[in-house]
Design a protein around this motif. Structure first.
Motif, short mmCIF file in Angstrom:
data_model
loop_
_atom_site.label_atom_id
_atom_site.label_comp_id
_atom_site.label_asym_id
_atom_site.label_seq_id
_atom_site.Cartn_x
_atom_site.Cartn_y
_atom_site.Cartn_z
N ALA A 90 0.81 -1.22 0.00
CA ALA A 90 0.00 0.00 0.00
C ALA A 90 0.85 1.27 0.00
O ALA A 90 0.30 2.37 -0.13
N ASN A 92 2.27 2.68 2.50
CA ASN A 92 1.81 3.51 3.61
C ASN A 92 2.21 2.85 4.91
O ASN A 92 1.94 1.67 5.12
N VAL A 100 -7.29 -2.17 7.91
CA VAL A 100 -7.75 -2.12 6.52
C VAL A 100 -8.94 -3.04 6.28
O VAL A 100 -9.37 -3.21 5.15
N THR A 137 -9.43 -7.38 1.98
CA THR A 137 -8.17 -6.68 1.68
C THR A 137 -8.17 -6.17 0.24
O THR A 137 -7.70 -5.06 -0.03
N LEU A 141 -7.67 -2.28 -1.08
CA LEU A 141 -6.68 -1.87 -2.09
C LEU A 141 -7.36 -1.25 -3.30
O LEU A 141 -6.83 -0.32 -3.92
N LEU A 144 -8.32 2.16 -2.28
CA LEU A 144 -7.09 2.96 -2.16
C LEU A 144 -6.65 3.50 -3.52
O LEU A 144 -6.19 4.64 -3.63
N ARG A 145 -6.79 2.67 -4.55
CA ARG A 145 -6.38 3.11 -5.89
C ARG A 145 -7.27 4.23 -6.42
O ARG A 145 -6.89 4.95 -7.35
N ARG A 150 -3.42 10.27 -2.05
CA ARG A 150 -3.28 9.27 -1.00
C ARG A 150 -2.46 9.84 0.16
O ARG A 150 -1.30 9.51 0.36
N VAL A 155 -5.25 7.41 4.45
CA VAL A 155 -5.33 6.00 4.07
C VAL A 155 -5.75 5.11 5.24
O VAL A 155 -6.69 4.31 5.12
N GLY A 223 4.65 -2.21 -4.94
CA GLY A 223 4.03 -1.04 -4.35
C GLY A 223 4.29 0.24 -5.10
O GLY A 223 3.59 1.25 -4.89
#
Length: 337
Positions: A90, A92, A100, A137, A141, A144-145, A150, A155, A223
């Motif tokens: 991630a 992060n 998450v 998960t 993700l 997140l994209r 970000r 996040v 990543g």
């Protein structure tokens, strides 16, 4: 055409213990904690009694104390490495399975398995929990994209909100089917019920953690994004899927056997980064040692502060981990000004 190494360049933040024997010293300290853990508990077990050959003491030692200590070490190592893998994927520092939605999804999977397959063995529940953990998960993700900026602090907040929604749905479902007490056994990590024959599934997470160590460099590259990864000759989707499977399986196995131990995969990698820097290959062994030592310490504290009663290790880790999490957020927020 010149070959490109997948190993990240040594970070300028290489500080902390550089001497090769420092890791061995840390490992020795963890071994000492493990020995202390073997002799802490309600049942009176001491080295003198073991040397006297008392069969009842040896039975308690081999059936309860040794399996529990091994379970603590295995869970601490695996969850810490799982958190590190997720942070690499991630990009992060403030994400880990419990921030998450991974752990919450695994818990939801166990509840579904309990409702639909009440007679399923532990391995069956683990498989269902792993599938749900992977889905949760992957959803994080995917979200997140889609976040345009970000921000480091945004996040984990998104992940915590996602996990909160999943946990709310799971809790409501457990309430409707009168399974709240059963659900609580998975929501709070506790090693008190682990004896020989009930912890062996955790050896699987040791194998998964070893795979994570071998592939850590690849997760770092993945990543960086799909285009960057492809240019270096790596299959981006395959690498991300491998990381997703590792994190999900580790989380599912630990939740099924022990319960939820929050913030562990977040705190330990960050502390190691502060102490020794960001070199991935160098950091993973330290993360494993710190993770085992941290959980051992919390477990010993939980068995001691209200002796002969016991505070679940998940509660101790939550209190310490949340305080350190806030401190890291404040530190990062102050440094970003």
């Amino acid at each position: 055409m010149a070959s490109v190494s997948l190993r990240p360049a040594r970070s300028p933040r290489q500080h902390g213990p550089h001497r090769p024997h420092a890791l061995w010293v840390a490992g020795g300290a963890v071994l000492l904690l493990a020995v202390i853990s073997l002799f802490v508990g309600v049942s009176n077990v001491s080295p003198a009694q073991l040397m006297s050959g008392d069969p009842l003491v040896w039975q308690t030692f081999l059936v309860s104390r040794v399996p529990r200590t091994l379970a603590v070490v295995l869970a601490g190592v695996a969850l810490s490495i799982a958190g590190f893998i997720l942070q690499l994927m991630a990009r992060n520092r403030f994400v880990e399975p419990s921030t998450v939605g991974t752990v919450e999804s695994a818990t939801a999977g166990i509840l579904v398995a309990t409702l639909l397959l009440p007679g399923a063995p532990v391995v069956g529940k683990m498989v269902v929990a792993a599938l749900f953990a992977m889905a949760g998960t992957a959803l994080f993700l995917s979200v997140l994209r889609r976040i345009p900026l970000r921000n480091t602090l945004v996040v984990p907040l998104v992940g915590i909100m996602l996990g909160g929604v999943i946990a709310a749905v799971t809790t409501f479902s457990a309430y409707r089917f009168d399974l709240l007490q059963t659900l609580n056994t998975w929501m709070i990590g506790d090693f008190s019920g682990l004896i020989r024959g009930r912890y062996e599934l955790l050896w699987l997470v040791a194998v998964l953690a070893a795979v994570g160590y071998i592939c850590a460099d690849r997760f770092t590259v993945a990543g960086m994004g799909e285009e960057f990864t492809t240019n270096l000759g790596l299959d981006y989707r395959r690498t991300m899927n491998l990381g997703l499977i590792l994190v999900s399986l580790i989380s599912a196995v630990v939740v099924v056997v022990v319960g939820s131990i929050p913030f562990l995969g977040l705190i330990v990698p960050n502390l190691v980064s502060l102490l020794i820097g960001d070199n991935v290959r160098r950091a993973v062994p330290w993360i494993a040692v710190f993770g085992a030592g941290f959980v051992l310490t919390c477990d010993i504290i939980g068995r001691s502060i209200r002796f002969p009663y016991e505070v679940p290790v998940g509660v101790i880790v939550s209190v310490v981990g949340s305080a350190l999490f806030i401190a890291l957020l404040v530190r990062r927020g102050t440094g970003a000004r």
